[in-house]
Write a protein that holds these residues in place. Sequence first.
Motif, short mmCIF file in Angstrom:
data_model
loop_
_atom_site.label_atom_id
_atom_site.label_comp_id
_atom_site.label_asym_id
_atom_site.label_seq_id
_atom_site.Cartn_x
_atom_site.Cartn_y
_atom_site.Cartn_z
N ILE A 1 4.21 -26.37 7.84
CA ILE A 1 4.25 -26.85 6.26
C ILE A 1 5.85 -27.29 6.56
O ILE A 1 6.70 -26.35 6.97
CB ILE A 1 4.08 -25.82 5.82
CG1 ILE A 1 2.81 -25.01 5.62
CG2 ILE A 1 5.07 -25.88 3.91
CD1 ILE A 1 2.88 -24.04 4.69
N LYS A 2 6.25 -28.85 5.98
CA LYS A 2 7.53 -29.23 6.28
C LYS A 2 7.76 -29.48 4.58
O LYS A 2 7.18 -30.04 4.49
CB LYS A 2 7.82 -30.45 7.38
CG LYS A 2 8.93 -31.26 7.49
CD LYS A 2 8.45 -32.38 7.90
CE LYS A 2 9.87 -32.96 7.75
NZ LYS A 2 10.02 -34.06 9.01
N ARG A 3 8.85 -29.03 4.51
CA ARG A 3 9.71 -28.79 2.70
C ARG A 3 10.82 -29.65 2.70
O ARG A 3 11.89 -29.85 3.60
CB ARG A 3 10.23 -27.62 1.91
CG ARG A 3 8.03 -26.96 2.13
CD ARG A 3 8.27 -25.26 1.74
NE ARG A 3 8.74 -25.71 0.15
CZ ARG A 3 9.19 -24.91 -0.20
NH1 ARG A 3 9.63 -23.77 0.39
NH2 ARG A 3 9.95 -24.52 -1.46
N ASP A 4 11.06 -30.69 2.38
CA ASP A 4 12.47 -31.17 1.41
C ASP A 4 12.87 -31.20 -0.02
O ASP A 4 11.54 -31.97 -0.65
CB ASP A 4 12.18 -32.93 2.12
CG ASP A 4 13.09 -34.00 1.68
OD1 ASP A 4 14.11 -33.45 1.61
OD2 ASP A 4 12.91 -35.08 1.82
N ARG A 5 13.20 -30.01 -0.16
CA ARG A 5 13.52 -29.82 -1.29
C ARG A 5 14.01 -30.83 -2.14
O ARG A 5 14.17 -30.97 -3.10
CB ARG A 5 14.08 -28.56 -1.59
CG ARG A 5 13.53 -27.44 -0.79
CD ARG A 5 14.29 -25.93 -0.79
NE ARG A 5 13.54 -24.62 -0.45
CZ ARG A 5 12.99 -24.07 -0.73
NH1 ARG A 5 13.30 -24.76 -2.62
NH2 ARG A 5 12.03 -22.50 -0.45
#
Length: 203
Positions: free
Chosen positions: A48-52
């Motif tokens: 899981i990769k997140r770019d807030r």
Amino acid sequence: QLIIILYVDNVLFMGNDKKLLIEKKCKFMKMWECRDMGSVSEYLGMKIKRDRRNRIMEIDQIDYALKIVQRFGQENAKPVNTPLPAGYVPTKNEGIATPDQRSYYQSIIGSLLYLTLGTRMDICTAVIMMSQFMVNPSEEHIQKALYIVKYVGSTLKTKIRYDGSTNEGLITYCDADWASDKIDRKSVTGYVIMLAGAPVSWV
């Protein structure tokens, strides 16, 4: 709002109130022996990769998919563009599968099913179609199951990408293929539920 996802010994805490989230997480950790791994980067084998800042999240099973391809010896196979050959319609095995054939086939389909349930909606129809022959697979069924593995190897970097900037709510698509099953003439229905421009549920 606080959401807790618990699967065996894997737990995710999420919510829109950070103070409440930390409070409940601390109480949980006092009751159950566990450790805080920080912001989620992997869950049940899914990366899981997140770019807030840009409200983007990507989920993939690339590592698991690669293991499947290698396990069944398809890492050097010629690339294919579809999960099954165009127009392929499986038929029942008129013979009797050996225990080795049955075990091998079930291993292939079982491995692919976890991909199907996790992030690979694109192989869903093919895997479910071929799973009908788990009890008595033919050599042709085995080759077609391996064909799906070849496709997974050809599309190894496939990810699900959610884009919050689209502001898209839940959208559902549904279709039915009436009595097209050549074996028992049953109708087949499928659906996909989308959120933020990407699927969240499908069959």
